[in-house]
Structure formats: C-alpha cells, structure tokens
Design a protein around this motif. Sequence first.
Motif, PDB file in Angstrom:
ATOM      1  N   ILE A   1       0.842  -1.209   0.000  1.00  0.00           N
ATOM      2  CA  ILE A   1       0.000   0.000   0.000  1.00  0.00           C
ATOM      3  C   ILE A   1       0.875   1.256   0.000  1.00  0.00           C
ATOM      4  N   SER A   2       1.939   1.211   0.802  1.00  0.00           N
ATOM      5  CA  SER A   2       2.844   2.375   0.846  1.00  0.00           C
ATOM      6  C   SER A   2       3.385   2.664  -0.554  1.00  0.00           C
ATOM      7  N   ASP A   3       3.718   1.601  -1.309  1.00  0.00           N
ATOM      8  CA  ASP A   3       4.273   1.794  -2.657  1.00  0.00           C
ATOM      9  C   ASP A   3       3.215   2.262  -3.640  1.00  0.00           C
ATOM     10  N   LEU A   4       1.983   1.810  -3.393  1.00  0.00           N
ATOM     11  CA  LEU A   4       0.882   2.156  -4.291  1.00  0.00           C
ATOM     12  C   LEU A   4       0.607   3.657  -4.263  1.00  0.00           C
ATOM     13  N   TYR A   5       0.690   4.187  -3.066  1.00  0.00           N
ATOM     14  CA  TYR A   5       0.427   5.622  -2.880  1.00  0.00           C
ATOM     15  C   TYR A   5       1.728   6.345  -2.605  1.00  0.00           C
ATOM     16  N   ASN A   6       2.555   6.401  -3.608  1.00  0.00           N
ATOM     17  CA  ASN A   6       3.853   7.012  -3.334  1.00  0.00           C
ATOM     18  C   ASN A   6       4.013   8.320  -4.089  1.00  0.00           C
ATOM     19  N   ALA A   7       2.845   8.987  -4.347  1.00  0.00           N
ATOM     20  CA  ALA A   7       2.888  10.226  -5.131  1.00  0.00           C
ATOM     21  C   ALA A   7       3.874  11.208  -4.518  1.00  0.00           C
ATOM     22  N   LYS A   8       4.913  11.491  -5.252  1.00  0.00           N
ATOM     23  CA  LYS A   8       5.875  12.492  -4.777  1.00  0.00           C
ATOM     24  C   LYS A   8       5.361  13.860  -5.230  1.00  0.00           C
ATOM     25  N   PRO A   9       5.550  14.890  -4.415  1.00  0.00           N
ATOM     26  CA  PRO A   9       5.094  16.206  -4.849  1.00  0.00           C
ATOM     27  C   PRO A   9       5.865  16.688  -6.082  1.00  0.00           C
TER      28      PRO A   9
ATOM     29  N   LYS B   1      -5.285  19.643 -12.167  1.00  0.00           N
ATOM     30  CA  LYS B   1      -4.808  19.923 -13.524  1.00  0.00           C
ATOM     31  C   LYS B   1      -5.885  20.695 -14.275  1.00  0.00           C
ATOM     32  N   GLY B   2      -5.501  21.831 -14.850  1.00  0.00           N
ATOM     33  CA  GLY B   2      -6.457  22.621 -15.634  1.00  0.00           C
ATOM     34  C   GLY B   2      -6.162  22.519 -17.124  1.00  0.00           C
TER      35      GLY B   2
ATOM     36  N   ILE C   1      -0.717  16.939  -7.099  1.00  0.00           N
ATOM     37  CA  ILE C   1      -1.624  17.233  -8.212  1.00  0.00           C
ATOM     38  C   ILE C   1      -2.652  16.120  -8.367  1.00  0.00           C
ATOM     39  N   ARG C   2      -3.900  16.528  -8.440  1.00  0.00           N
ATOM     40  CA  ARG C   2      -5.009  15.589  -8.635  1.00  0.00           C
ATOM     41  C   ARG C   2      -5.652  15.843  -9.983  1.00  0.00           C
ATOM     42  N   LYS C   3      -6.330  14.783 -10.511  1.00  0.00           N
ATOM     43  CA  LYS C   3      -7.040  14.991 -11.785  1.00  0.00           C
ATOM     44  C   LYS C   3      -8.336  15.743 -11.534  1.00  0.00           C
TER      45      LYS C   3
END
Length: 368
Positions: A264-272, A332-333, A364-366
Amino acid sequence: MKKTKQLNNTSVILPAIGQGMGDYPWDENQISVLREGIDLGMNLIDTAENYDNGNSETIIGKAIKGIREKVIICTKFAPEHNSYNDVLTAVEGSLKRLKTDYIDIYQMHWPNPKIPFKKTMEAMEKLVCQGKIKYIGLSNLYLEQIKEVQKALDKNKIYSFQIEYNFFDRFIENNILPYCEKEKIITIAYSPLDQGRIIPEDNDKLKIFEKIAEKYNKTIAQIALNWLIAHPVVIAIPTANRKYIKENAGAADFEISKEDFNKISDLYNAKPSYIQVDKIEVSAEGQSNRMVYKTIEQAIENKLNFVPSPNDLAQYFKNNLNEEIKPVRLIKGEGDKYQLVEGRVRYWAWVIAHNGEKPITAYIRKKL
Ligand SMILES: NC(=O)c1ccc[n+]([C@@H]2O[C@H](COP(=O)([O-])OP(=O)(O)OC[C@H]3O[C@@H](n4cnc5c(N)ncnc54)[C@H](OP(=O)(O)O)[C@@H]3O)[C@@H](O)[C@H]2O)c1
C-alpha cells in the motif's frame, strides 16, 4: 481486540481510531452517533473552540454527560487566541461548552507568528498546574517549530501533534513523523480519509487495493485507516458520521501484514511536483471558506484576517529556507495551468517570500 496507543509514559490509553467533530454544521442527532462511537471503543473525540462556532464542543458536552471519565477530549484554541491572556480565556469557553472541568489534550491549533511560543506555552503550563488541562498538544507546525515549542516549555512536554496525514498527503513522513516517533509524541492524523477522496484515481491501483481489502474482508476506508495506525505513534480521527461509525470502529480490530503495508505504501507514493507559481490560479473550489485572495496585493493586505497571514508566513519561509514546506494541492487545468484547491495562505506566502520566482511544491489531482 481494538488497537490502542499509550500516551507517552502516562497511564492514558488512547484508541487508535477516534472521532473527529470538525468544522461542519452539527445538531443534536450527533449525540447518539458519538455515544455509539464511544461504545464501539472510539472514546477519543477531537474538536476546536471555533468548529461550527463552538457548537461542536456544545454537542460533545451533551454526548459525554454522565460518562466524562470514559472519554478523552482533545480540543484546540484558535491562533487569534495564542496570547497568554487569550489562552486562559479561551479555555474557559471550551470548558463551559464541553460542560467539564478538565480537557485531556489541549492543542494549539495553528501558530501565530505575532505571538512567541513562549507566551502561549506559559499559559498552557499554568493550565496544567491548575488541572484545567491534562496534556499539551500542538497542530499544524513545521518540525523546527515543534522543536521551538519544546524548548519554550519549562516543566511540561508535548504529548501530541495533530496534522494532515493520509495516503495522498504523506508530507510528514519526511521528517516530522520520524521525530514524533523518536520523541514518542502521539501523531493525530487529521483528514485520514483525505476528506473522502481515498479511492485511487488510477484504475490499476484501485484493483490492487480492492484485492487487499477483500483479503481482509474490509472496506477501502478501513484499510486506509489501518495503514495509518500501523505507524507506531499514529492515531486517526475520521469525522464521526452515523453512516460510517461501525465501519470506522472496524478499522482498529485487525492488522495488515508487513507485506501488504509495504504494498500500500508503494501504491500511494505520489511524490510532490514543483510547479511555477504563475501557472497556478487560486480557486475557491474545495475550500470550506470560499473567500480566497486572487492577487498578491490582496494577499499582502490580508483583508480576511487569516492567521497566520500570508506575509507572516512568508517571513517564516524566508527565515527557514532549508525547511521543506507542506505541498499545496492542485488540480490539472487547461494546457499547462493548474487550479489551487488547498493551501491558499501557503501559496501566497511562498509567492511573497520568493517574489513569484521559485516553483512551489504541490500534490496534483485529476479532479477535486
Ligand atoms: N487540526 C486541524 O487543523 C484539522 C483540520 C481538519 C480536520 N481536523 C480534524 O480531523 C477530523 C477529520 O478530518 P476531515 O473531516 O477533514 O476528513 P476525513 O475524516 O478524512 O473525511 C471525512 C469525509 O470523508 C467521507 N468518508 C468516506 N468514508 C468515510 C468513513 N468511513 N468515515 C468517515 N467519513 C468518510 C465523508 O464524506 P461523505 O459523507 O460525503 O461520504 C466525510 O465527509 C475533523 O473532524 C477534525 O476533528 C483537524
């Protein structure tokens, strides 16, 4: 067996999952929700003097009538009240609304750069001495500020630190969480379900996640909460809601394996990411308080009286150039543009501190 955590070197045992009573409109129907949560083992309740203009505390006061000693109350005073005298006054308001004569964990909600920590902490220590509060807690600080507060305390120490922590925002893992683990400071994760946005946007990730949840016969929210409380000092405070009360309590009665924890930690590893500030438009979307500053001049003027003000925070950023700031949140725009949906004061403070020249760190989110 429900997971619990010990408050550093005390006899106080905290549930790993508590109940949040955040800044939403509350009514008397919430009393039975809180009661049910307490019966299910979620006997820690988080609130603040200004949530729903004090009504959050008032409802809690009614819910804990007759069972006060069973419940751990964590409340906070607003940054406008960080001065010595104001802390002493603010506590009386909270005690009155909560209909109690003590607060278990009293938290400084935000720093107020106009008031030195020493002054705020002198008041906190006096309250400990008077028995009006039992333990000192903090919220929304950077690591250097936590250390500064620790130094400002004379006879007491910091017992808890409340901060946003969820799959999407893992900023505290850089240095705050390791520090809290070392110092045995209970870390209270707010917005633990990312305000209801924990479902992965990416379908492949969602499938992996669903598979893990299925394996434990749990929901995604339960896995998300369980992953948080698998960290040694972390407890989570999802907002108390009749719809989810049993589900949230059921997040504390199992343990994911080390292997699944890592997966799970790897799945959510979004770096800023680092985004040029002029590509960002400040949006009112996603803010509970819809008033935002659209220009740097408005931010400097601070007509909405945000505390800390963008200017004050900019000063802190300038003085602590090496400290990584908490990422703002963007959507994201069109083209290369982004909309800022969280972190408006932080954004303007960064723009002011660096004359609009330095990219800002952002998640960043969609979509919202
Ligand atoms: N210290 C601070 O500055 C600070 C800041 C923010 C919050 N807090 C504290 O943290 C608490 C929680 O934060 P939060 O409300 O921002 O975020 P949260 O608990 O992560 O999100 C709550 C939202 O998530 C959705 N949700 C989905 N599954 C849920 C489940 N199983 N249980 C509860 N909600 C679920 C609900 O939306 P739907 O009803 O639409 O499904 C709900 O409105 C607050 O109540 C407050 O005590 C503190």
